[in-house]
Design an enzyme around this catalytic site. Structure first.
Site, PDB file in Angstrom:
ATOM      1  N   ASN A 143       0.820  -1.217   0.000  1.00 16.40           N
ATOM      2  CA  ASN A 143       0.000   0.000   0.000  1.00 16.40           C
ATOM      3  C   ASN A 143       0.859   1.274   0.000  1.00 16.40           C
ATOM      4  OD1 ASN A 143       0.893   0.323   2.643  1.00 16.40           O
ATOM      5  ND2 ASN A 143      -1.008  -0.403   3.577  1.00 16.40           N
ATOM      6  N   ASP A 165       2.035   1.903   8.338  1.00 20.30           N
ATOM      7  CA  ASP A 165       0.603   1.681   8.133  1.00 20.30           C
ATOM      8  C   ASP A 165      -0.050   0.958   9.318  1.00 20.30           C
ATOM      9  OD1 ASP A 165       1.603  -0.916   7.741  1.00 20.30           O
ATOM     10  OD2 ASP A 165       1.797  -0.563   5.581  1.00 20.30           O
ATOM     11  N   ASP A 336      -7.352  17.585  18.005  1.00 20.21           N
ATOM     12  CA  ASP A 336      -6.264  18.480  17.617  1.00 20.21           C
ATOM     13  C   ASP A 336      -6.693  19.945  17.766  1.00 20.21           C
ATOM     14  OD1 ASP A 336      -3.651  18.770  16.206  1.00 20.21           O
ATOM     15  OD2 ASP A 336      -4.899  19.754  14.700  1.00 20.21           O
ATOM     16  N   GLU A 365      -6.228  18.924  22.636  1.00 24.15           N
ATOM     17  CA  GLU A 365      -4.873  19.481  22.573  1.00 24.15           C
ATOM     18  C   GLU A 365      -4.974  20.961  22.904  1.00 24.15           C
ATOM     19  OE1 GLU A 365      -1.148  20.358  19.558  1.00 24.15           O
ATOM     20  OE2 GLU A 365      -3.200  20.539  18.882  1.00 24.15           O
TER      21      GLU A 365
HETATM   22 CA    CA Z   1       2.849   0.487   3.752  1.00 30.99          CA
END
Ligand code: CA
Length: 626
Positions: A143, A165, A336, A365
């Site tokens: 990927n 990932d 965030d 945050e």
């Molecule tokens: Ca990957």
């Protein structure tokens, strides 16, 4: 010739009126929903050419059409449904109709899953492990490059994607569990299909510029893989915290490319970029201009600032959160840039989540300089305006700053470890300081080992404090193996050794950590073991989770505190000084009078705590008292 023919047909048969009557459906968000929520209203964002010009019809018991709202852009229709308690799960049909066209769309309502082992929340009984997905482990090289997506992998360019990932995290959950962690926080995993410019540091491997908030970035994996990660973590006894951003998205977000309405985002040509001074929000003397800049200004040029005062957008964002919680079963959210959106919106967002999921937790945050301005963001703070954030947890930047400064400077009236003492002494300002998320570094901060000047002894002192004081400790991936890195983004987000096939040293293994320690001449196995041992020990220690904190004024840069409840007392001694100390324990008799032995949590050795206690330079002792 063929083109001419098509032109001729178009000219003859497609009149402007007919054009207006044709329409398409490209996407509906959320793609599916559930029955059984406290709030029965459901907004469907329907997108497609001229969909805004259609009429909507629903014939389904228990589901009612409240209204459908067309906006400036005819390619949007906001359909509000009432999914009542009488609605049953399953498919139903939504009919969209213009004068000349009818389109039937199937929509699915699922039954909500039970909450056992899901949406558990997180608190001071947890230790959170923060992972930046692109930089932790590449579990699926297939990927790394996705056809049609803008950016691939470039191992030589610091601001580029590296291929880490979800599979990489899944493969290493055992490592995270064995380190004693009880929760995993991932930096954002939403699709960030953004154009990059490495020369100016514009790389979006970090995930904070979403281009689709209902989809995991395919370079990280699929939505289904994320659900698998959540379930596997929970089965292994760990919670999952998802990172979200409602202040901004990326310039290539699909709804930014074709905006529903001109007020969907704040106009950067008018408001410019934010001043990043969120103190304006509670400053009684703040000017309108500064306040406007804080809230409406863009975070950076690539991140359009969302206008949550648009009620359609506000509903969209809140639903997106609830969708992810219900869909994936996550236990918490880290929001965030929490102070940057409209604070009224953020309060409603928190309130709604906790209404549907009372056990859930959210950490905002809140990157403020001071205890007062940080505490202002926690729920039930007595603000002058009566504003309530409904936010349970805040990030404790003031404590972080005190730890780093306190370890690096000499002892003084208010310097050295006294800095930590004075910061914690202001805890009366927090509604619940035990819910503060505490840390010595994170993905935005200089790595702790670099912060303390690569001094292993100071580093260990910080780790001991983090895992024994009040609050919810968070460990940034790689801190347990003393990773270094300066303030630049890529520098503090370097790859975890062993996460990539070409890595010679695999720090996920004991042997690898030994090799790494020898190579860098650092006590890496010892530090790993310190993190592991303390995290494991703390798991069963209510006295550390919820026990009271009592501390003594630091003397000669030795800071002593106790964690205590009815059944247990733990004594922590931190010597921030360069010299060995002989500590006269008579001063601590209010705790020590009923104990004789201190059992060292790290070494297991027993010490007579009624005698003077020897403590080496820049070292810590953690005693369970008996
Ligand atoms: Ca990957």
């Amino acid at each position: 010739m063929k083109r001419l023919l098509i032109l001729f047909i178009t000219f003859c048969f497609v009149s402007p009126v007919m054009l207006a009557q044709s329409f398409e459906i490209e996407r509906i968000e959320p793609e599916f929903w559930w029955t059984g929520f406290a709030k029965t209203e459901l907004q469907l964002l329907v997108y497609g050419e001229d969909i805004g010009k259609t009429r909507v019809h629903i014939d389904q018991p228990g589901v009612y059409l409240r209204q459908s709202i067309a906006v400036e852009n005819p390619n949007y229709l906001f359909v509000y449904l009432d999914v009542t308690e009488n609605a049953s799960s399953g498919d139903f049909t939504i009919t969209f109709r213009s004068d000349s066209k009818t389109l039937q769309q199937t929509y699915t309502l699922h039954e909500r899953e039970g909450s056992e082992n899901r949406h558990q929340g997180f608190d001071s009984s947890d230790v959170i492990y923060l992972v930046m997905p692109d930089r932790f482990a590449n579990g699926d090289p297939s990927n790394d490059e996705i056809p049609g997506m803008i950016e691939g992998v470039d191992m030589d360019e610091p601001y580029a994607r590296k291929g880490g990932d979800i599979k990489g995290i899944l493969d290493n959950l055992g490592y995270i569990r064995d380190l004693g962690m009880t929760a995993v926080w991932l930096n954002p995993i939403f699709e960030n299909d953004m154009p990059y410019n490495y020369d100016i540091g514009a790389g979006f491997y970090h995930g904070y510029a979403a281009t689709d908030m209902y989809r995991v970035d395919r370079r990280f994996g699929t939505n289904e893989e994320f659900v698998e990660l959540v379930q596997t973590s929970q089965d292994m006894g760990m919670k999952v915290i998802m990172d979200m951003i409602h202040n901004h998205v990326g310039t290539h977000h699909w709804f930014i490319k074709d905006m529903p309405a001109s007020d969907w985002v704040h106009d950067q040509s008018v408001v410019g970029n934010t001043n990043y001074r969120t103190d304006t929000l509670m400053d009684p003397y703040a000017s309108e201009a500064d306040l406007r800049s804080t809230v409406k200004g863009w975070f950076v040029d690539e991140m359009p600032d969302l206008n949550q005062k648009n009620p359609l957008l506000a509903d969209y964002l809140i639903q997106n959160t609830i969708w992810w919680i219900e869909y994936s079963g996550i236990d918490g959210i880290r929001m965030d840039t929490h102070p940057y959106p409209y604070k009224e919106y953020m309060a409603e967002w928190s309130r709604r989540i906790l209404e549907e999921y009372p056990d859930f937790n959210i950490v905002g945050e809140v990157w403020m300089q001071n205890v007062a301005t940080t505490a202002w963001w926690q729920y039930d703070f007595p603000t002058q305006s009566g504003y309530n954030s409904y936010l349970p947890s805040v990030t404790d930047f003031p404590l972080y700053r005190s730890i780093v400064s306190g370890l690096n400077e000499g002892a003084g009236w208010d310097t050295g470890l006294a800095r930590i003492y004075y910061t914690l002494g202001q805890d009366f300002l927090y509604t619940d300081p035990f819910l503060n998320v505490i840390f010595v570094d994170n993905h935005d901060l200089t790595r702790f080992m670099t912060s303390v000047g690569e001094d292993s002894a100071k580093f260990k002192l910080g780790i001991v404090l983090l895992l024994t004081t009040r609050g919810i400790p968070q460990i940034y991936y790689g801190t347990e193996i003393m990773k270094m890195g300066g303030a630049n983004d890529p520098d503090k987000r370097r790859l975890f050794p062993g996460g990539w096939e070409h890595h010679e040293i695999n720090a996920f293994t004991e042997e690898g950590r030994k090799q790494l320690g020898e190579k860098r001449n650092l006590p890496i196995p010892e530090v790993y073991e310190l993190v592991r041992k303390l995290s494991e020990w703390r798991k069963g220690k209510d006295v550390i989770h919820t026990g009271k904190l009592t501390h003594f004024i630091p003397e000669n840069n030795v800071y002593v505190f106790f964690r205590h409840n009815e059944g247990e007392t733990v004594m922590v001694i931190l010597n921030g000084d360069d010299e060995s100390k002989e500590l006269n324990t008579a001063r601590f008799s209010e705790f020590l009078y009923k104990y004789r032995i201190g059992r060292d949590v790290i070494t297991g050795t027993e010490t007579d705590i009624r005698q003077n206690v020897q403590i080496l330079p820049r070292s810590a002792l953690i005693f369970e008292l008996r």
